[in-house]
Design a protein around this motif. Structure first.
Motif, PDB file in Angstrom:
ATOM      1  N   LYS A  34       0.838  -1.191   0.000  1.00 33.39           N
ATOM      2  CA  LYS A  34       0.000   0.000   0.000  1.00 33.39           C
ATOM      3  C   LYS A  34       0.873   1.242   0.000  1.00 33.39           C
ATOM      4  N   GLY A  35       0.266   2.353  -0.347  1.00 33.05           N
ATOM      5  CA  GLY A  35       0.933   3.645  -0.240  1.00 33.05           C
ATOM      6  C   GLY A  35       2.227   3.740  -1.009  1.00 33.05           C
ATOM      7  N   PHE A  36       3.277   4.215  -0.327  1.00 29.78           N
ATOM      8  CA  PHE A  36       4.544   4.500  -0.985  1.00 29.78           C
ATOM      9  C   PHE A  36       5.168   3.247  -1.605  1.00 29.78           C
ATOM     10  N   GLY A  37       5.077   2.106  -0.895  1.00 33.13           N
ATOM     11  CA  GLY A  37       5.637   0.866  -1.427  1.00 33.13           C
ATOM     12  C   GLY A  37       4.983   0.464  -2.736  1.00 33.13           C
ATOM     13  N   LEU A  38       3.653   0.629  -2.810  1.00 35.60           N
ATOM     14  CA  LEU A  38       2.929   0.285  -4.032  1.00 35.60           C
ATOM     15  C   LEU A  38       3.323   1.201  -5.180  1.00 35.60           C
ATOM     16  N   TYR A  39       3.414   2.514  -4.900  1.00 29.90           N
ATOM     17  CA  TYR A  39       3.800   3.465  -5.944  1.00 29.90           C
ATOM     18  C   TYR A  39       5.221   3.194  -6.441  1.00 29.90           C
ATOM     19  N   THR A  40       6.094   2.810  -5.519  1.00 34.13           N
ATOM     20  CA  THR A  40       7.468   2.497  -5.895  1.00 34.13           C
ATOM     21  C   THR A  40       7.516   1.263  -6.785  1.00 34.13           C
ATOM     22  N   LEU A  41       6.732   0.251  -6.436  1.00 35.58           N
ATOM     23  CA  LEU A  41       6.691  -0.969  -7.241  1.00 35.58           C
ATOM     24  C   LEU A  41       6.155  -0.677  -8.637  1.00 35.58           C
ATOM     25  N   ILE A  42       5.109   0.133  -8.728  1.00 38.26           N
ATOM     26  CA  ILE A  42       4.543   0.502 -10.029  1.00 38.26           C
ATOM     27  C   ILE A  42       5.584   1.241 -10.871  1.00 38.26           C
ATOM     28  N   ALA A  43       6.309   2.171 -10.242  1.00 37.05           N
ATOM     29  CA  ALA A  43       7.349   2.919 -10.957  1.00 37.05           C
ATOM     30  C   ALA A  43       8.446   1.987 -11.445  1.00 37.05           C
ATOM     31  N   THR A  44       8.793   0.981 -10.629  1.00 40.94           N
ATOM     32  CA  THR A  44       9.826   0.021 -11.012  1.00 40.94           C
ATOM     33  C   THR A  44       9.399  -0.782 -12.231  1.00 40.94           C
TER      34      THR A  44
END
Length: 263
Positions: free
Chosen positions: A153-163
């Motif tokens: 969720k949150g920042f971790g999810l956005y980071t994974l999507i960006a990766t």
């Protein structure tokens, strides 16, 4: 230091069409995005030896006598594995890299493995003499296959999507990175692709969003995005993208986006 090593690798092995410092710049910005990258972590130290191993690996192309360099690659990887055990898969990647650069022989595989084992032998000999047990310390760094990423969720999810988005972007731009390049540069770019794709795969399989794998992923990513920057002819667009990245970086580091993104 990593930025300097990446820029030297790109320039020396002519991975870009011109001499550029963009890859190192992008590496520094990308690494600074995740809070877990901003301290001297085991992954950051291990990546120093990974970069040194890549530098040694790239020098074996069409060289008649490479036993010492192949041994050095294994030795440097052994050090990185001691620092971060999850990097053990890099042995397979460097063996694939040897196969890409030259027709690999059985004795060269043996030389590579011996380089890794020498590191372990010396290290564990010292531990035995000191009667020191670090098993419990190592267990927390060994990745466990689990699709827990679906719960991010949150920042971790956005980071994974960006990766994942950046990986697909680089994948679909493969022809831009290899066009008008020598066969030697082409092969070295292929090795960076293997490193990038395996890093992404391990991020997806790890039980947590592994910052160590993400940090390793940034190395090839910075090279490829740096080449994309070179291909942008309008310098104003380059500067605007740079400023936008810095603005987002400051917003994350100083918590200006915390109201919308929960760390």
């Amino acid at each position: 230091i990593h930025a300097l090593m990446i820029n030297r690798m790109v320039i020396k092995h002519r991975l870009a069409s011109i001499i550029t410092l963009f890859p190192g710049l992008i590496y520094v910005i990308a690494v600074s995005f995740l809070p877990s990258f901003t301290f001297l972590s085991p992954a950051l130290i291990a990546n120093t030896f990974v970069l040194m191993a890549l530098s040694q690996l790239f020098t074996i192309y069409k060289k008649p006598h490479v036993a010492g360099r192949i041994f050095n690659v294994g030795l440097l990887l052994g050090i990185s594995i001691l620092i971060l055990p999850s990097y053990i898969y890099l042995i397979i990647i460097t063996l694939i890299g040897q196969y890409i650069l030259r027709s690999i022989k059985g004795n060269e595989i043996f030389q590579h493995i011996i380089g890794v084992l020498v590191t372990f032998f010396l290290f564990y000999s010292v531990l035995y003499l000191l009667d020191f047990n670090i098993k419990n310390e190592y267990e927390k760094y060994i990745p466990t296959v689990n699709f827990k990423i679906i719960d991010l969720k949150g920042f971790g999810l956005y980071t994974l999507i960006a990766t994942i988005f950046s990986a697909f972007f680089v994948l679909f731009n493969y022809s831009k990175y290899t066009i008008r390049k020598s066969i030697q540069a082409h092969k070295k770019i292929d090795i960076l692709y293997v490193l990038m794709l395996v890093s992404v795969l391990l991020i997806l399989l790890d039980k947590n969003f592994s910052s160590s794998q993400a940090l390793l992923y940034v190395i090839p990513l910075s090279v490829f995005i740096g080449i994309n920057f070179i291909n942008i002819k309008n310098h104003m667009i380059q500067e605007l993208l740079h400023l936008a990245a810095l603005g987002l970086l400051f917003a994350l580091q100083f918590g200006w986006l915390q109201s919308g993104i929960h760390f």
